[in-house]
Design a protein around this motif. Structure first.
Motif, short mmCIF file in Angstrom:
data_model
loop_
_atom_site.label_atom_id
_atom_site.label_comp_id
_atom_site.label_asym_id
_atom_site.label_seq_id
_atom_site.Cartn_x
_atom_site.Cartn_y
_atom_site.Cartn_z
N GLU A 94 0.87 -1.27 -0.01
CA GLU A 94 0.04 0.21 -0.08
C GLU A 94 0.93 1.22 0.04
OE1 GLU A 94 -3.19 0.96 -0.39
OE2 GLU A 94 -2.25 3.21 0.17
N LEU A 95 0.63 2.31 -0.72
CA LEU A 95 1.25 3.48 -0.92
C LEU A 95 1.37 4.44 0.15
CD1 LEU A 95 2.97 5.46 -3.04
CD2 LEU A 95 0.54 6.00 -3.77
N GLN A 96 -0.08 4.60 0.87
CA GLN A 96 -0.31 5.59 1.66
C GLN A 96 0.13 5.03 3.11
OE1 GLN A 96 -3.73 8.09 0.88
NE2 GLN A 96 -4.41 6.44 -0.33
N PRO A 97 1.21 5.72 3.86
CA PRO A 97 1.69 5.20 5.01
C PRO A 97 0.30 5.04 6.21
CG PRO A 97 2.99 6.93 4.23
CD PRO A 97 1.95 6.81 3.57
N ASP A 98 -0.39 5.75 6.28
CA ASP A 98 -1.40 5.88 7.16
C ASP A 98 -2.23 4.70 7.14
OD1 ASP A 98 -2.25 7.19 5.02
OD2 ASP A 98 -3.90 8.57 6.32
N LEU A 99 -2.88 4.48 5.83
CA LEU A 99 -3.49 3.21 5.45
C LEU A 99 -2.88 1.90 5.59
CD1 LEU A 99 -4.73 5.70 3.52
CD2 LEU A 99 -5.82 3.82 2.38
N SER A 100 -1.34 1.88 5.33
CA SER A 100 -0.90 0.79 5.59
C SER A 100 -0.65 0.43 6.99
CB SER A 100 0.77 0.92 5.02
OG SER A 100 1.20 -0.33 5.05
N THR A 101 -0.44 1.37 7.87
CA THR A 101 -0.15 1.33 9.29
C THR A 101 -1.33 0.87 9.90
OG1 THR A 101 1.40 3.00 9.43
CG2 THR A 101 0.49 2.47 11.52
N LEU A 102 -2.54 1.46 9.70
CA LEU A 102 -4.06 0.84 10.05
C LEU A 102 -4.27 -0.39 9.69
CD1 LEU A 102 -6.57 1.65 11.52
CD2 LEU A 102 -7.44 2.53 9.55
N GLY A 121 4.55 0.97 0.45
CA GLY A 121 5.41 1.35 -0.69
C GLY A 121 4.81 1.65 -1.96
N ASN A 122 5.53 2.09 -2.91
CA ASN A 122 4.96 2.41 -4.23
C ASN A 122 5.28 1.06 -4.90
OD1 ASN A 122 4.30 2.84 -6.94
ND2 ASN A 122 5.17 4.90 -6.80
N ALA A 123 4.16 0.46 -5.63
CA ALA A 123 4.68 -1.03 -6.20
C ALA A 123 5.46 -0.82 -7.34
CB ALA A 123 3.13 -1.47 -6.65
N LEU A 124 5.23 0.53 -8.05
CA LEU A 124 6.13 0.74 -9.20
C LEU A 124 7.51 0.61 -8.89
CD1 LEU A 124 4.19 3.43 -11.10
CD2 LEU A 124 4.32 0.75 -11.60
N ASP A 125 8.03 0.88 -7.65
CA ASP A 125 9.27 0.98 -7.07
C ASP A 125 9.70 -0.52 -6.29
OD1 ASP A 125 9.44 3.63 -7.54
OD2 ASP A 125 8.87 4.05 -5.39
N LYS A 126 8.94 -1.50 -6.88
CA LYS A 126 9.41 -2.83 -6.55
C LYS A 126 9.75 -3.11 -5.10
CE LYS A 126 10.17 -5.31 -10.66
NZ LYS A 126 11.33 -6.50 -11.18
N VAL A 154 5.97 -4.37 -14.53
CA VAL A 154 6.35 -4.61 -13.11
C VAL A 154 5.46 -5.95 -12.71
CG1 VAL A 154 6.10 -4.04 -10.58
CG2 VAL A 154 7.22 -2.48 -12.50
N CYS A 155 4.04 -5.74 -13.07
CA CYS A 155 3.49 -6.87 -12.55
C CYS A 155 3.84 -8.21 -13.31
CB CYS A 155 1.85 -6.57 -13.04
SG CYS A 155 1.16 -5.18 -12.09
N HIS A 156 4.01 -7.99 -14.45
CA HIS A 156 4.60 -9.38 -15.07
C HIS A 156 5.82 -10.04 -14.41
CE1 HIS A 156 6.21 -11.87 -18.49
NE2 HIS A 156 4.76 -12.02 -18.75
N SER A 157 6.88 -8.92 -14.00
CA SER A 157 7.86 -9.40 -13.32
C SER A 157 7.79 -9.96 -11.96
CB SER A 157 8.78 -8.42 -13.37
OG SER A 157 8.58 -7.45 -12.49
N LEU A 158 6.76 -9.81 -11.32
CA LEU A 158 6.27 -10.28 -9.96
C LEU A 158 5.61 -11.50 -9.85
CD1 LEU A 158 5.10 -6.71 -8.48
CD2 LEU A 158 6.99 -8.22 -7.53
N LEU A 159 5.34 -12.06 -11.33
CA LEU A 159 4.65 -13.47 -11.02
C LEU A 159 5.67 -14.45 -11.43
CD1 LEU A 159 1.13 -12.47 -12.98
CD2 LEU A 159 1.54 -13.36 -10.65
N LYS A 160 5.32 -15.61 -10.81
CA LYS A 160 6.01 -16.79 -11.20
C LYS A 160 5.39 -17.25 -12.66
CE LYS A 160 6.73 -18.43 -6.42
NZ LYS A 160 6.11 -19.03 -5.68
N PRO A 161 6.29 -17.96 -13.29
CA PRO A 161 5.72 -18.63 -14.64
C PRO A 161 4.50 -19.28 -14.52
CG PRO A 161 8.35 -18.92 -14.53
CD PRO A 161 7.76 -18.50 -13.25
N GLY A 162 3.31 -18.87 -15.10
CA GLY A 162 2.18 -19.71 -15.09
C GLY A 162 1.29 -18.90 -14.26
N GLY A 163 1.70 -18.01 -13.29
CA GLY A 163 1.04 -17.16 -12.28
C GLY A 163 -0.13 -16.16 -13.18
N SER A 164 -1.01 -15.86 -12.36
CA SER A 164 -2.27 -15.21 -12.78
C SER A 164 -2.39 -13.92 -12.08
CB SER A 164 -3.45 -16.08 -12.70
OG SER A 164 -3.45 -16.85 -13.35
#
Ligand SMILES: C[S@@+](CC[C@H](N)C(=O)[O-])C[C@H]1O[C@@H](n2cnc3c(N)ncnc32)[C@H](O)[C@@H]1O
Length: 276
Positions: A94-102, A121-126, A154-164
């Protein structure tokens, strides 16, 4: 990419600790243990609540062995429900610290910290380094991220082969007026919205295969209209629990999104895609 301070012009993200006011109103103390079901009326920041998460679990074939990444996890509602319903493991970014902490606090109070990991964190920053996952889920997040080529790579690189990946997101249906375009940019923090075929092409360009797209437009138009009516009907409760300013802000947000759907400016999609 919208930065987290400007995100607060979207009133859904303002004073997210309002969920604690709702729990207090129900007689649940600040540090009391919680069940996932105590939270689900308040912690799902997308359409059709836990039903949408159950449908994602089905599409992803989630089992206790599945490791899921949730991108844009809000205050943790979908991640907790997914882990509770399927016994899978969820990593929630989650990008926003207050949301993530809660989110992390609520997950701990539900006794789910061993199955739901929260990361700010920002998902784009891996923020996960080289970790890869069996599946990704993301509900109403990508509408905030205009850099689609980078996002889907980034999403593609975060998946294992065959992942959805399961995505719920906006699509463009009609041309917005200047006012509607500004509302989308400022009140919904949605600076870019592609039509359905452009969306499909972005995923194919990033290397995804078997891209299946379900049109949710009619269902989400009805949902956002009903959500607005239900919020208006509970105004007295809302003002009592959360105060007038936040109630008016959320009302304006719900009215804005309901109007954009009802006027045929935006629609919605549920997408299932796979990496080879
Ligand atoms: C409409 S909320 C949905 C939250 C959650 N998926 C749910 O359904 O309850 C979208 C969330 O995505 C987060 N978000 C937006 N861009 C992000 C990014 N680049 N990386 C991580 N989170 C992001 C926002 O901060 C916000 O909490």
């Amino acid at each position: 990419m919208a930065q987290d301070q400007s995100m607060k012009t979207m009133r859904l993200y303002d004073q997210v600790e309002r969920i604690l006011n709702e729990l207090h109103h129900l007689g649940i103390d600040e540090d009391a243990p919680l069940s996932v079901e105590d939270l689900t009326p308040f912690d799902q920041y997308h359409y059709h609540g836990t039903q949408a998460v159950d449908e994602a679990a089905h599409l992803l074939g989630a089992t206790p062995q599945t490791e899921i990444l949730e991108i844009g996890s809000g205050i943790g509602g979908p991640a907790r429900h997914m882990a509770n319903a399927t016994s899978c493991k969820v990593t929630a970014v989650e990008l926003q610290p207050d949301l993530s902490t809660l989110a992390e606090q609520l997950t701990g109070r539900c006794g789910l910290a061993d199955r739901v990991e929260h990361l700010c964190g920002n998902a784009l920053d891996k923020p996960l380094g080289d970790r890869t996952f069996d599946a990704i889920m993301s509900f109403l997040v990508f509408l905030h991220i205009p850099a689609r080529a980078e996002l889907f790579s980034v999403c593609h690189s975060l998946l294992k082969p065959g992942g959805s990946i399961v995505i719920e997101d906006y699509i463009k249906l009609g041309e917005p007026s200047d006012k509607q375009a500004e509302d989308l940019r400022v009140k919904v923090q949605c600076p870019y919205v592609p039509d359905m075929e452009t969306y499909r092409q972005h995923l194919l360009d990033a290397g995804f295969v078997s891209v299946e797209i379900e049109d949710m437009s009619a269902s989400w138009t009805a949902f956002t209209g009903e959500r607005l009516a239900a919020y208006e009907a509970r105004r007295e409760h809302n003002v009592k629990v959360n105060g007038e300013d936040l109630t008016d802000g959320l009302h304006d947000f719900y009215a804005t999104t309901a109007g954009l759907f009802a006027d045929g400016v935006i629609g919605g999609v549920r997408i299932l895609a796979r990496r080879d």
